[in-house]
Design an enzyme around this catalytic site. Structure first.
Site, PDB file in Angstrom:
ATOM      1  N   ASP A 248       0.814  -1.217   0.000  1.00 12.67           N
ATOM      2  CA  ASP A 248       0.000   0.000   0.000  1.00 12.67           C
ATOM      3  C   ASP A 248       0.847   1.266   0.000  1.00 12.67           C
ATOM      4  OD1 ASP A 248      -2.151  -1.683   0.213  1.00 12.67           O
ATOM      5  OD2 ASP A 248      -2.957  -0.790   2.049  1.00 12.67           O
TER       6      ASP A 248
ATOM      7  N   HIS B  76      -5.369   8.981   0.279  1.00 14.92           N
ATOM      8  CA  HIS B  76      -5.465   8.153   1.488  1.00 14.92           C
ATOM      9  C   HIS B  76      -6.608   8.642   2.372  1.00 14.92           C
ATOM     10  CE1 HIS B  76      -4.106   5.438   4.701  1.00 14.92           C
ATOM     11  NE2 HIS B  76      -3.370   4.853   3.770  1.00 14.92           N
TER      12      HIS B  76
ATOM     13  N   HIS C 147       3.763  -2.335   2.975  1.00 18.45           N
ATOM     14  CA  HIS C 147       3.758  -0.982   2.418  1.00 18.45           C
ATOM     15  C   HIS C 147       5.026  -0.720   1.616  1.00 18.45           C
ATOM     16  CE1 HIS C 147       0.956  -0.799   5.801  1.00 18.45           C
ATOM     17  NE2 HIS C 147       0.345   0.178   5.156  1.00 18.45           N
TER      18      HIS C 147
ATOM     19  N   HIS D 266      -6.102   2.932  -4.240  1.00 16.20           N
ATOM     20  CA  HIS D 266      -6.016   3.165  -2.787  1.00 16.20           C
ATOM     21  C   HIS D 266      -6.465   4.589  -2.442  1.00 16.20           C
ATOM     22  CE1 HIS D 266      -4.927   1.856   1.149  1.00 16.20           C
ATOM     23  NE2 HIS D 266      -3.839   2.583   1.283  1.00 16.20           N
TER      24      HIS D 266
END
Length: 342
Positions: free
Chosen positions: A153, A208, A300, A204
């Site tokens: 991510d 964020h 990540h 995504h």
């Protein structure tokens, strides 16, 4: 601190006065420029300085906190008119500072809202099960075959994403990369490499964002802007079909809206918590100790220093294979999901 489709906006206001000067524009760039400017402004403000964000901006708080710059969050009750521009957020900092939430230096973007977030996730259970049966949600775990999907991510990052890709290439392992739209806009070449090397691209959100806070227009923009940025970077006309909501934030309404747009929501059952930088060995242990058949592993490649993730990844891949797991893409994992009895 505001956001647009093209990048970041900074507006400054004093304790008593209106906005000072023109709104500063930072477009098609990473975080470094706007963060450096905010640090400069903080240094020029001996009487105190804070940055006001809202829950649609979850990428700026960590780098600001690392510099010791206070961050205040404006929540939806203050934003019912949709005024989340840089000027409107700066004005809230001046006119209603008591209504803003001060984020702890070592906390997270949604600090102080944990109970509401947990309640929304608990209420989502029935919808999650329905969507999983329809192939529109992949939560991870509960599989029969020894398959595992690796996911990353918060990228693309110009330094760490290529390093992750190098490791994956060395071990011939597929992965999925859930990209933030603003980062894809700033680093399209990295996005192209992800796609060219056969990995999966996922959405995504643009910045964020905590998606359950958004109305239909805001949600459409967060997901649509990101899909467009990824498609443009790859020269593709097909947007990614996979969505990972930031923080795993979900509600029944959000999940229904996402499924209605044709996207598959991807959650996870194994969290490496590599963002906490506990050391490469701990990152690998968390993954290997938590996996089971059908697991989706969360790591990540952006959002901060991900050198420990890069260092842990060879041990994660070799450890999974020694345990008999096959690392597969999301498509294969979804196809192998258990079929529940009617």
């Amino acid at each position: 601190m505001g956001l647009t489709r093209e990048g970041y906006r900074i507006a400054v206001t004093g304790a008593e006065d209106g906005p000072s000067g023109a709104v500063e524009v930072y477009e098609h760039c990473g975080l470094e420029g706007p963060v450096a400017r905010l640090a400069e402004l903080a240094g020029e403000s001996p009487d105190g300085f804070a940055v006001v964000l809202d829950s649609a901006n979850g990428i700026m708080d960590a780098p600001l906190a690392a510099l010791g710059i206070p961050v205040l969050r404006a929540d939806p009750p203050l934003l019912t008119d949709g005024r989340t521009t840089a000027r409107s957020l700066a004005a809230l900092g001046r006119s209603h500072p008591e209504a803003l939430t001060a984020l702890p230096p070592d906390g997270w973007t949604m600090a102080g809202r944990e109970d509401g977030i947990a309640a929304a996730e608990a209420a989502s259970g029935p919808v999650e099960r329905e969507l999983a049966e329809r192939g529109l949600l992949l939560a991870g775990g509960g599989g029969a075959a020894p398959l595992v999907a690796l996911t990353f991510d918060d990228g693309p990052h110009p330094e760490y994403t290529p390093q992750v890709l190098d490791v994956l290439a060395r071990f011939d392992a597929p992965a999925a990369f859930f990209c933030i739209g603003l980062h894809a806009l700033a680093h399209p070449g990295v996005v192209r490499r992800i796609a060219a090397e056969g990995h999966t691209l996922g959405n995504h959100s643009w910045s964020h964002a905590y998606l359950p806070d958004l109305g239909p227009i805001g949600l459409r923009e967060q997901l649509g802007f990101t899909a467009d940025a990824l498609a443009r970077a790859c020269g593709s006309t097909r947007p990614p079909r996979w969505l990972r909501p930031p923080y795993g934030g979900r509600s029944p309404e959000l999940l229904t809206a996402v499924a209605g747009s044709g996207l598959v929501t991807v959650l996870w059952d194994v969290d490496a918590k590599d963002w906490s930088r506990p050391g490469p060995g701990v990152v690998a242990e968390r993954v290997l100790g938590g996996v089971g058949p059908g697991s989706v592993v969360l790591m990540h490649d952006g959002g901060g220093d991900r050198s420990q993730t890069v260092a842990a990844l060879p041990g994660v891949i070799t450890g999974l294979r020694r345990r008999g797991y096959r690392i597969v893409g999301l498509e294969d994992l979804l196809a192998a999901r258990p079929v529940l009895p009617v």
